[in-house]
Each structure stands twice: as structure tokens, then as C-alpha cells.
Design a protein around this motif. Structure first.
Motif, PDB file in Angstrom:
ATOM      1  N   GLU A 152       9.904   6.603  -6.074  1.00 10.53           N
ATOM      2  CA  GLU A 152      10.833   5.772  -5.309  1.00 10.53           C
ATOM      3  C   GLU A 152      12.269   6.053  -5.717  1.00 10.53           C
ATOM      4  O   GLU A 152      13.151   6.209  -4.868  1.00 10.53           O
ATOM      5  N   ALA A 153      12.511   6.106  -7.016  1.00  9.72           N
ATOM      6  CA  ALA A 153      13.868   6.333  -7.505  1.00  9.72           C
ATOM      7  C   ALA A 153      14.405   7.677  -7.031  1.00  9.72           C
ATOM      8  O   ALA A 153      15.538   7.781  -6.550  1.00  9.72           O
ATOM      9  N   ASP A 208       0.831  -1.209   0.000  1.00 14.79           N
ATOM     10  CA  ASP A 208       0.000   0.000   0.000  1.00 14.79           C
ATOM     11  C   ASP A 208       0.864   1.257   0.000  1.00 14.79           C
ATOM     12  O   ASP A 208       1.974   1.271   0.537  1.00 14.79           O
ATOM     13  N   ALA A 209       0.303   2.340  -0.582  1.00 13.51           N
ATOM     14  CA  ALA A 209       1.073   3.566  -0.804  1.00 13.51           C
ATOM     15  C   ALA A 209       1.648   4.147   0.480  1.00 13.51           C
ATOM     16  O   ALA A 209       2.810   4.553   0.514  1.00 13.51           O
ATOM     17  N   LEU A 260       8.413   2.719   4.179  1.00 10.53           N
ATOM     18  CA  LEU A 260       9.504   1.791   3.900  1.00 10.53           C
ATOM     19  C   LEU A 260      10.622   2.454   3.109  1.00 10.53           C
ATOM     20  O   LEU A 260      11.799   2.126   3.298  1.00 10.53           O
ATOM     21  N   ARG A 261      10.273   3.401   2.224  1.00 10.49           N
ATOM     22  CA  ARG A 261      11.310   4.121   1.477  1.00 10.49           C
ATOM     23  C   ARG A 261      12.208   4.904   2.425  1.00 10.49           C
ATOM     24  O   ARG A 261      13.432   4.902   2.291  1.00 10.49           O
ATOM     25  N   THR A 262      11.580   5.573   3.379  1.00  9.91           N
ATOM     26  CA  THR A 262      12.351   6.333   4.368  1.00  9.91           C
ATOM     27  C   THR A 262      13.219   5.397   5.201  1.00  9.91           C
ATOM     28  O   THR A 262      14.404   5.674   5.439  1.00  9.91           O
TER      29      THR A 262
END
Length: 200
Positions: free
Chosen positions: A42-43, A11-12, A18-20
Motif C-alpha cells: 500500500e505504501a 479483502d485483498a 481502492l488503492r488505485t
């Protein structure tokens, strides 16, 4: 460390968290990591360096900032970030020098201002437009505006007056990424610096 689209089915909101977390983890551990993704956000958020690959061909390599602000090819310009492609760039006010050379324009939403005429000091550099659709994005509006034969997309702050579908507005295109079969370049709206004289 190789990560092949690790957040694709998440989910967004959790993906954002999770990116952080991943960015902090990689910095703390200090390990070289390759992150494969089709998600431009994300990139841009995770990477120190991005390699944009199209059909097995390296289109451009650089920092997220350089790739976003100085795209090296039309594919990179259209792939990173949101944008609108105009087939006849010379039809836009302030970009007439692009007429007649098969030049197209890629215009990002942040390159455009839209609103009632009283919000602009240089009306000669603006186009007439009609608001077609408004999309609420939480922190801002995404505005679809029709300018002649072109449908442009731009952002509008919630702090400004709310526009309505069908409303006539003025549209200022600040800059555009122009390209043809031979080259590509960034151009500013010349009327912002060299306004047309007003005859009374």
C-alpha cells in the motif's frame, strides 16, 4: 487528509481497487494526505514520499523507489519488500570480502536466479542448491532453495521450465545488501565481472 489504515479489514482484491481509486482521487483533488499503514505494498503504490518509523524513530524518508533500492538502515531493508537474511555473508560465492567482520546479508528474491546449469553462462559465480519448496503465485513461482546452510527465496517465471522439490539446481546471487553494527552498503557479486579461471 489523514487516513489511518483505512483498508485494514477489506479483502485483498477490493483493497487493490481502492488503492488505485484513492491515488487518483488525491491527485485530482490535490490535497496533502497522510496515509498510515503496515502494508508495504500500500505504501509503495499510494505514496509520493514514505516515512518508515520504527518504535517512534524515523528510520528513513524518501520516495518509494529510493527506499526500496537504497535502504538506509537494516530495518528499512528488511521491512520493505520480501527478503532473506544471511548471518554469514562471506560464505556466499562472490561475497567473500564480507567474511570475518560480523557482516550479515539481506538478499531480495529478485537478486537471485535459480535453475538448471544450462541456464547460466558463468557457472563459477553460482552455488549448488536443492529446491525445497515451490509456491505458485499466479504470475510466477516462489522458490525456496537450500544453499549450504542457507534457505533462500526467489522468483521463477512461468515461461521457464518448472522445477521440482528435491531437484539440484544452480543459484546465482547477483547482489546483496550487507550490514553490520556500524554501516550498511550494497555489493555486487564480484565473480560476475571477475570470473574464476577455468583450468582444463
Amino acid at each position: 487528509l489523514l487516513l489511518d489504515e483505512p483498508f485494514a479489514a477489506i479483502d485483498a482484491k477490493i483493497r487493490q481497487e481502492l488503492r488505485t481509486w484513492l491515488r487518483e482521487l488525491i491527485e485530482r483533488v490535490g490535497i496533502t494526505s497522510i496515509f498510515v499503514t503496515h502494508d508495504q505494498d500500500e505504501a509503495i503504490e499510494v505514496a509520493d514520499e514514505i516515512m518508515v518509523i520504527n518504535q517512534g524513530r524515523l528510520e528513513q524518508k524518501g520516495t518509494p523507489w529510493d527506499i526500496y533500492k537504497k535502504p538506509g538502515t537494516p530495518f528499512v531493508a528488511s521491512f520493505i519488500g520480501e527478503s532473506t537474511v544471511i548471518e554469514q555473508a562471506g560464505s556466499l560465492r562472490g561475497f567473500e570480502e564480507a567474511a570475518g567482520v560480523g557482516t550479515r546479508a539481506l538478499i531480495r528474491p529478485e537478486y537471485i536466479d535459480v535453475g538448471p546449469s544450462e541456464e547460466f553462462t558463468l557457472l563459477s559465480a553460482t552455488e549448488e542448491g536443492i529446491v525445497k519448496h515451490l509456491h505458485f503465485r499466479g504470475s510466477e513461482w516462489m522458490v525456496e532453495v537450500q544453499v549450504g546452510d542457507h534457505r533462500l527465496m526467489t522468483y521463477r517465471s512461468l515461461e521457464k521450465s518448472t522445477l521440482e522439490p528435491g531437484q539440484q539446481v544452480r543459484v546465482l546471487v547477483h547482489r546483496a545488501y550487507l550490514y553490520n553494527d556500524q554501516s550498511s552498503w550494497m555489493v555486487e557479486n564480484r565473480l560476475k565481472e571477475d570470473p574464476m579461471p577455468i583450468i582444463i
